[in-house]
Motif scaffolding. Structure first.
Motif, PDB file in Angstrom:
ATOM      1  N   PHE A   1      67.718  63.361  17.347  1.00 64.47           N
ATOM      2  CA  PHE A   1      68.344  62.146  17.873  1.00 64.47           C
ATOM      3  C   PHE A   1      69.294  61.528  16.848  1.00 64.47           C
ATOM      4  O   PHE A   1      70.331  60.963  17.224  1.00 64.47           O
ATOM      5  CB  PHE A   1      67.272  61.131  18.278  1.00 64.47           C
ATOM      6  CG  PHE A   1      66.591  61.457  19.575  1.00 64.47           C
ATOM      7  CD1 PHE A   1      67.267  62.117  20.588  1.00 64.47           C
ATOM      8  CD2 PHE A   1      65.273  61.096  19.793  1.00 64.47           C
ATOM      9  CE1 PHE A   1      66.645  62.423  21.796  1.00 64.47           C
ATOM     10  CE2 PHE A   1      64.635  61.393  20.996  1.00 64.47           C
ATOM     11  CZ  PHE A   1      65.331  62.060  21.991  1.00 64.47           C
ATOM     12  N   THR A   2      68.933  61.619  15.574  1.00 59.37           N
ATOM     13  CA  THR A   2      69.825  61.111  14.524  1.00 59.37           C
ATOM     14  C   THR A   2      71.128  61.902  14.496  1.00 59.37           C
ATOM     15  O   THR A   2      72.217  61.334  14.352  1.00 59.37           O
ATOM     16  CB  THR A   2      69.136  61.186  13.145  1.00 59.37           C
ATOM     17  OG1 THR A   2      67.892  60.484  13.193  1.00 59.37           O
ATOM     18  CG2 THR A   2      70.013  60.563  12.067  1.00 59.37           C
ATOM     19  N   TRP A   3      71.019  63.224  14.648  1.00 59.85           N
ATOM     20  CA  TRP A   3      72.214  64.069  14.691  1.00 59.85           C
ATOM     21  C   TRP A   3      73.099  63.694  15.882  1.00 59.85           C
ATOM     22  O   TRP A   3      74.323  63.605  15.748  1.00 59.85           O
ATOM     23  CB  TRP A   3      71.806  65.542  14.785  1.00 59.85           C
ATOM     24  CG  TRP A   3      72.970  66.474  14.840  1.00 59.85           C
ATOM     25  CD1 TRP A   3      73.626  67.031  13.779  1.00 59.85           C
ATOM     26  CD2 TRP A   3      73.630  66.967  16.014  1.00 59.85           C
ATOM     27  NE1 TRP A   3      74.661  67.831  14.219  1.00 59.85           N
ATOM     28  CE2 TRP A   3      74.684  67.815  15.584  1.00 59.85           C
ATOM     29  CE3 TRP A   3      73.452  66.777  17.378  1.00 59.85           C
ATOM     30  CZ2 TRP A   3      75.531  68.457  16.484  1.00 59.85           C
ATOM     31  CZ3 TRP A   3      74.289  67.412  18.270  1.00 59.85           C
ATOM     32  CH2 TRP A   3      75.315  68.246  17.817  1.00 59.85           C
ATOM     33  N   VAL A   4      72.464  63.472  17.035  1.00 62.11           N
ATOM     34  CA  VAL A   4      73.231  63.075  18.225  1.00 62.11           C
ATOM     35  C   VAL A   4      73.946  61.757  17.977  1.00 62.11           C
ATOM     36  O   VAL A   4      75.127  61.591  18.310  1.00 62.11           O
ATOM     37  CB  VAL A   4      72.300  62.967  19.448  1.00 62.11           C
ATOM     38  CG1 VAL A   4      73.036  62.350  20.636  1.00 62.11           C
ATOM     39  CG2 VAL A   4      71.766  64.347  19.834  1.00 62.11           C
ATOM     40  N   ALA A   5      73.243  60.782  17.369  1.00 59.76           N
ATOM     41  CA  ALA A   5      73.848  59.483  17.095  1.00 59.76           C
ATOM     42  C   ALA A   5      75.019  59.614  16.125  1.00 59.76           C
ATOM     43  O   ALA A   5      76.065  58.978  16.309  1.00 59.76           O
ATOM     44  CB  ALA A   5      72.794  58.531  16.524  1.00 59.76           C
ATOM     45  N   LYS A   6      74.863  60.446  15.106  1.00 67.09           N
ATOM     46  CA  LYS A   6      75.954  60.641  14.145  1.00 67.09           C
ATOM     47  C   LYS A   6      77.153  61.308  14.806  1.00 67.09           C
ATOM     48  O   LYS A   6      78.307  60.931  14.555  1.00 67.09           O
ATOM     49  CB  LYS A   6      75.468  61.491  12.966  1.00 67.09           C
ATOM     50  CG  LYS A   6      74.558  60.757  12.001  1.00 67.09           C
ATOM     51  CD  LYS A   6      74.206  61.643  10.822  1.00 67.09           C
ATOM     52  CE  LYS A   6      73.372  60.902   9.808  1.00 67.09           C
ATOM     53  NZ  LYS A   6      73.047  61.748   8.630  1.00 67.09           N
TER      54      LYS A   6
ATOM     55  N   PHE B   1      80.886  67.286   7.031  1.00 72.36           N
ATOM     56  CA  PHE B   1      79.671  68.007   6.671  1.00 72.36           C
ATOM     57  C   PHE B   1      78.712  67.117   5.881  1.00 72.36           C
ATOM     58  O   PHE B   1      77.502  67.089   6.149  1.00 72.36           O
ATOM     59  CB  PHE B   1      80.040  69.252   5.855  1.00 72.36           C
ATOM     60  CG  PHE B   1      78.871  70.120   5.503  1.00 72.36           C
ATOM     61  CD1 PHE B   1      78.421  71.075   6.396  1.00 72.36           C
ATOM     62  CD2 PHE B   1      78.219  69.987   4.293  1.00 72.36           C
ATOM     63  CE1 PHE B   1      77.347  71.883   6.094  1.00 72.36           C
ATOM     64  CE2 PHE B   1      77.145  70.783   3.973  1.00 72.36           C
ATOM     65  CZ  PHE B   1      76.697  71.734   4.873  1.00 72.36           C
ATOM     66  N   VAL B   2      79.244  66.395   4.905  1.00 73.27           N
ATOM     67  CA  VAL B   2      78.401  65.553   4.051  1.00 73.27           C
ATOM     68  C   VAL B   2      77.752  64.440   4.868  1.00 73.27           C
ATOM     69  O   VAL B   2      76.556  64.157   4.714  1.00 73.27           O
ATOM     70  CB  VAL B   2      79.231  64.963   2.891  1.00 73.27           C
ATOM     71  CG1 VAL B   2      78.445  63.888   2.156  1.00 73.27           C
ATOM     72  CG2 VAL B   2      79.630  66.070   1.918  1.00 73.27           C
ATOM     73  N   TYR B   3      78.517  63.809   5.761  1.00 74.75           N
ATOM     74  CA  TYR B   3      77.965  62.706   6.554  1.00 74.75           C
ATOM     75  C   TYR B   3      76.817  63.170   7.450  1.00 74.75           C
ATOM     76  O   TYR B   3      75.811  62.465   7.598  1.00 74.75           O
ATOM     77  CB  TYR B   3      79.067  62.072   7.403  1.00 74.75           C
ATOM     78  CG  TYR B   3      78.551  61.025   8.360  1.00 74.75           C
ATOM     79  CD1 TYR B   3      78.014  59.832   7.890  1.00 74.75           C
ATOM     80  CD2 TYR B   3      78.591  61.232   9.739  1.00 74.75           C
ATOM     81  CE1 TYR B   3      77.528  58.870   8.762  1.00 74.75           C
ATOM     82  CE2 TYR B   3      78.114  60.267  10.614  1.00 74.75           C
ATOM     83  CZ  TYR B   3      77.585  59.097  10.116  1.00 74.75           C
ATOM     84  OH  TYR B   3      77.092  58.153  10.991  1.00 74.75           O
ATOM     85  N   VAL B   4      76.941  64.344   8.038  1.00 74.86           N
ATOM     86  CA  VAL B   4      75.905  64.829   8.948  1.00 74.86           C
ATOM     87  C   VAL B   4      74.739  65.463   8.186  1.00 74.86           C
ATOM     88  O   VAL B   4      73.577  65.297   8.564  1.00 74.86           O
ATOM     89  CB  VAL B   4      76.497  65.843   9.952  1.00 74.86           C
ATOM     90  CG1 VAL B   4      75.412  66.388  10.880  1.00 74.86           C
ATOM     91  CG2 VAL B   4      77.591  65.190  10.778  1.00 74.86           C
ATOM     92  N   ALA B   5      75.015  66.162   7.099  1.00 77.96           N
ATOM     93  CA  ALA B   5      73.985  66.949   6.418  1.00 77.96           C
ATOM     94  C   ALA B   5      73.045  66.106   5.571  1.00 77.96           C
ATOM     95  O   ALA B   5      71.860  66.422   5.455  1.00 77.96           O
ATOM     96  CB  ALA B   5      74.639  68.028   5.550  1.00 77.96           C
TER      97      ALA B   5
END
Length: 251
Positions: free
Chosen positions: A152-157, A214-218
């Motif tokens: 869910f965090t990935w989806v929100a990002k 990449f940095v923001y999501v990873a």
């Protein structure tokens, strides 16, 4: 004549197989590239969250706090990011009963952990490995819950990134216009082309944009996308300006 016509048909088939529609192909490649980078970064983020789970106190609560921060959309009114995120969560909840699934996993892992811990060994090292394995197996239901939160965090990002497209595009457009004006001035002055410069600036443009994404999501974080995407868009606009300014001036 027949051989020439056959060769032409073969060449037309080969060219047709690699049909390239400039704008559509470019945007499709860009979308799939961004999606691919986001998926890879999301997997790395999940691995990092799993490591954090075993080294910090209250890992589920802290991970949920990061999700809450990521779902605080501060992206303007042009895209209702909160509504999209809510719909995705609702659709997932209708398809998957998280609590029931967690209870089922707990039942299986408790039995499996009991059998693992019942294994006896005279070696202290093997006994320690068996004990640690049993503890890890007992944490599988919590890891399942963590996996749901990270997803869910990935989806929100990702939704936050999509919502930042409009302001970032406007900033990039400003850089493109500035670079085009500079190119016109250099063309009028007769300044020579430099292929090395445009390749260098284009490489910087791509690498900086993909790296920020990449940095923001990873990396697990609690800051908003706007705090990273807008400064990144300004830097990318500077690179884009130089790409446009150094584009070949003479045909």
């Amino acid at each position: 004549m027949a051989g020439e016509s056959g060769a032409r048909q073969d060449s037309s088939r080969q060219s047709g197989s690699s049909l390239n529609i400039p704008l559509i192909s470019f945007y499709l490649k860009l979308i799939f590239k961004v999606l691919g980078i986001s998926l890879k970064a999301g997997f790395i983020c999940l691995c990092i969250e799993f490591v954090i789970f075993f080294v910090v106190d209250d890992p589920i609560e802290k991970s949920h706090g990061r999700y809450t921060a990521a779902s605080q959309f501060v992206t303007g009114n042009w895209l209702d990011a909160e509504s999209i995120s809510t719909r995705i969560e609702k659709a997932f909840s209708e398809q998957v009963d998280v609590q029931q699934s967690k209870a089922y996993i707990e039942k299986i892992t408790s039995v499996f952990s009991f059998h693992v811990k019942s294994v006896k060994s005279d070696s202290a090292i093997i006994s320690s490995i068996i004990e640690d394995t049993g503890k890890v197996i007992q944490q599988i239901p919590s890891l399942f819950q963590l996996w749901i939160i990270v997803t869910f965090t990935w989806v929100a990002k990702f939704i936050s990134i999509l919502a930042m497209i409009l302001p970032c595009t406007l900033i990039l457009l400003g850089g493109l216009i500035d670079g085009s004006v500079e190119r016109k001035i250099n063309t009028y002055r007769g300044k020579r082309d430099s292929q090395d410069k445009i390749e260098w600036w284009f490489l910087l443009l791509k690498s900086s944009s993909y790296t920020v994404l990449f940095v923001y999501v990873a990396i697990p974080n609690t800051f908003q996308a706007i705090t990273l995407m807008l400064p990144s868009a300004v830097i990318s606009a500077f690179f884009l300006k130089n790409v446009a300014a150094n584009y070949k001036k003479y045909w």
